[in-house]
Scaffold this active site. Sequence first.
Site, PDB file in Angstrom:
ATOM      1  N   SER A   8       0.829  -1.197   0.000  1.00 29.20           N
ATOM      2  CA  SER A   8       0.000   0.000   0.000  1.00 29.20           C
ATOM      3  C   SER A   8       0.864   1.248   0.000  1.00 29.20           C
ATOM      4  O   SER A   8       1.657   1.470   0.921  1.00 29.20           O
ATOM      5  CB  SER A   8      -0.913   0.017   1.231  1.00 29.20           C
ATOM      6  OG  SER A   8      -1.555   1.271   1.338  1.00 29.20           O
ATOM      7  N   HIS A  31      -1.196  -1.246  -4.264  1.00 31.57           N
ATOM      8  CA  HIS A  31      -2.478  -0.842  -3.682  1.00 31.57           C
ATOM      9  C   HIS A  31      -2.503   0.670  -3.490  1.00 31.57           C
ATOM     10  O   HIS A  31      -1.632   1.237  -2.820  1.00 31.57           O
ATOM     11  CB  HIS A  31      -2.665  -1.558  -2.334  1.00 31.57           C
ATOM     12  CG  HIS A  31      -4.036  -1.420  -1.758  1.00 31.57           C
ATOM     13  ND1 HIS A  31      -5.095  -2.203  -2.166  1.00 31.57           N
ATOM     14  CD2 HIS A  31      -4.522  -0.595  -0.794  1.00 31.57           C
ATOM     15  CE1 HIS A  31      -6.177  -1.875  -1.474  1.00 31.57           C
ATOM     16  NE2 HIS A  31      -5.856  -0.898  -0.635  1.00 31.57           N
ATOM     17  N   ASP A  33      -4.648   3.772  -2.117  1.00 35.36           N
ATOM     18  CA  ASP A  33      -5.760   4.182  -1.264  1.00 35.36           C
ATOM     19  C   ASP A  33      -6.226   5.583  -1.642  1.00 35.36           C
ATOM     20  O   ASP A  33      -5.476   6.557  -1.512  1.00 35.36           O
ATOM     21  CB  ASP A  33      -5.339   4.165   0.206  1.00 35.36           C
ATOM     22  CG  ASP A  33      -5.170   2.751   0.732  1.00 35.36           C
ATOM     23  OD1 ASP A  33      -6.137   1.979   0.640  1.00 35.36           O
ATOM     24  OD2 ASP A  33      -4.078   2.424   1.223  1.00 35.36           O
ATOM     25  N   MET A  35      -8.813   8.470  -0.733  1.00 36.65           N
ATOM     26  CA  MET A  35      -9.685   8.929   0.357  1.00 36.65           C
ATOM     27  C   MET A  35     -10.116  10.362   0.094  1.00 36.65           C
ATOM     28  O   MET A  35      -9.323  11.175  -0.381  1.00 36.65           O
ATOM     29  CB  MET A  35      -8.948   8.846   1.696  1.00 36.65           C
ATOM     30  CG  MET A  35      -8.344   7.492   2.008  1.00 36.65           C
ATOM     31  SD  MET A  35      -7.576   7.482   3.637  1.00 36.65           S
ATOM     32  CE  MET A  35      -6.648   5.947   3.557  1.00 36.65           C
ATOM     33  N   HIS A  64      -8.276   1.335  -4.251  1.00 38.11           N
ATOM     34  CA  HIS A  64      -9.278   1.155  -3.199  1.00 38.11           C
ATOM     35  C   HIS A  64      -9.917   2.512  -2.927  1.00 38.11           C
ATOM     36  O   HIS A  64      -9.293   3.392  -2.339  1.00 38.11           O
ATOM     37  CB  HIS A  64      -8.580   0.591  -1.954  1.00 38.11           C
ATOM     38  CG  HIS A  64      -9.481   0.438  -0.778  1.00 38.11           C
ATOM     39  ND1 HIS A  64      -8.994   0.221   0.500  1.00 38.11           N
ATOM     40  CD2 HIS A  64     -10.837   0.465  -0.657  1.00 38.11           C
ATOM     41  CE1 HIS A  64     -10.011   0.131   1.336  1.00 38.11           C
ATOM     42  NE2 HIS A  64     -11.132   0.282   0.666  1.00 38.11           N
ATOM     43  N   MET A  66     -12.059   4.790  -1.005  1.00 35.78           N
ATOM     44  CA  MET A  66     -12.730   5.069   0.262  1.00 35.78           C
ATOM     45  C   MET A  66     -13.354   6.454   0.131  1.00 35.78           C
ATOM     46  O   MET A  66     -12.914   7.425   0.742  1.00 35.78           O
ATOM     47  CB  MET A  66     -11.732   4.992   1.417  1.00 35.78           C
ATOM     48  CG  MET A  66     -11.303   3.568   1.723  1.00 35.78           C
ATOM     49  SD  MET A  66      -9.909   3.469   2.851  1.00 35.78           S
ATOM     50  CE  MET A  66      -8.555   3.528   1.663  1.00 35.78           C
ATOM     51  N   MET A 135     -12.148  -5.357   5.269  1.00 41.40           N
ATOM     52  CA  MET A 135     -11.285  -4.443   6.014  1.00 41.40           C
ATOM     53  C   MET A 135     -11.021  -5.013   7.409  1.00 41.40           C
ATOM     54  O   MET A 135     -11.955  -5.379   8.123  1.00 41.40           O
ATOM     55  CB  MET A 135     -11.941  -3.068   6.135  1.00 41.40           C
ATOM     56  CG  MET A 135     -12.039  -2.295   4.835  1.00 41.40           C
ATOM     57  SD  MET A 135     -10.419  -1.913   4.105  1.00 41.40           S
ATOM     58  CE  MET A 135      -9.657  -0.911   5.396  1.00 41.40           C
ATOM     59  N   GLY A 142      -3.422   4.517   7.798  1.00 45.58           N
ATOM     60  CA  GLY A 142      -2.510   3.388   7.833  1.00 45.58           C
ATOM     61  C   GLY A 142      -1.934   3.211   9.228  1.00 45.58           C
ATOM     62  O   GLY A 142      -2.078   4.069  10.099  1.00 45.58           O
ATOM     63  N   ASP A 173      -7.164  -6.029   4.267  1.00 48.06           N
ATOM     64  CA  ASP A 173      -6.438  -4.760   4.295  1.00 48.06           C
ATOM     65  C   ASP A 173      -6.550  -4.159   5.686  1.00 48.06           C
ATOM     66  O   ASP A 173      -7.657  -3.904   6.165  1.00 48.06           O
ATOM     67  CB  ASP A 173      -7.043  -3.808   3.253  1.00 48.06           C
ATOM     68  CG  ASP A 173      -6.354  -2.453   3.211  1.00 48.06           C
ATOM     69  OD1 ASP A 173      -5.357  -2.259   3.916  1.00 48.06           O
ATOM     70  OD2 ASP A 173      -6.830  -1.590   2.450  1.00 48.06           O
ATOM     71  N   GLY A 175      -3.432  -3.639   9.033  1.00 51.98           N
ATOM     72  CA  GLY A 175      -2.648  -4.322  10.055  1.00 51.98           C
ATOM     73  C   GLY A 175      -2.036  -5.631   9.610  1.00 51.98           C
ATOM     74  O   GLY A 175      -1.645  -6.457  10.441  1.00 51.98           O
ATOM     75  N   GLY A 195       1.021  -2.260   4.214  1.00 51.51           N
ATOM     76  CA  GLY A 195       1.581  -0.925   4.085  1.00 51.51           C
ATOM     77  C   GLY A 195       2.879  -0.758   4.829  1.00 51.51           C
ATOM     78  O   GLY A 195       3.965  -0.913   4.261  1.00 51.51           O
TER      79      GLY A 195
END
Length: 228
Positions: A8, A31, A33, A35, A64, A66, A135, A142, A173, A175, A195
Site C-alpha cells: 500500500s 495498492h 488508497d 480517500m 481502493h 474510500m 477491512m 494506515g 487490508d 494491520g 503498508g
Amino acid sequence: MAAQINPSILSADFARLADEAKAVEGADWLHVDVMDNHFVPNLTLGVPVVESLARATDTPLDCHLMIEAPDRWAPQYVEAGAGSVTFHVEAATAPVRLAREIRAKGARASMALRPATPIEPYEDLLPELDMLLIMTVEPGFGGQAFLDIMLPKIRRTRELISKHGLELWLQVDGGVSASTIERCADAGADVFVAGSAVYGASDPAEAVRALRELAESATSRASWACDH
C-alpha cells in the site's frame, strides 16, 4: 494457491512515488488508497496521481476507493489506468451496476466491507465481483492494529465463495504484517494489502517476498485450500 501481496502506497513516501513503486516491483499489485475526507476522515490522492503512477510502473494498480459517490467516480479510475477498482458497498448506490461498469471498461471489479458490515446480505452479489475486500481495520488511516475479530468474517466469506464455486479473490487490508498474515491466510484470504510492513522495512522487496512465503505456507496447511 498463490498468495498475492499488494503493498500500500499509503505508507510510502508521497514525494517519491515513482521510486517507491519501483522498490516493490516483485509485488503482484500496487495498492492505491483513495480517500476523500468524507467517507473516511482523511484525504490522499485522486485520478491525476493514479494516471501518473500507471505511467511510472509496470506493476498493476489496485485502487481502493474510500470515497462517497463511487458510482460516479470509480469508472474514471479505470480510465486512469487502474487494473482493479474497489468500491465500498456502504457508499455505492447501485453496486451491481457499478461492478458491471467497471468490468465493461476492462478492470477487475471489487467490493469492500467495513469491519461492522456483514457479508451475508451481499451473498447474491458475489458472482458480479472479481474480488471482495474485508477491512481488518477501520478505513481511513494506515498503521492501525489488526482486528482479530475479523477472522470469523473472513472464514464465513470464504465459505460463501466456496459454496457458489466462485473464482473470487478474497483480500484483507489493515494491520497485515508478518505477525498477522498467516492467520488471515488460514481463515481464507488470498490477497494481502500491506503498508507499513513493506514500506517500513529496510528492504521493501524482501519484505514482499517474506510475506508471500508466510502466506503461502499458511495456505498450504489451511483446510479451505485443501478442499478447494
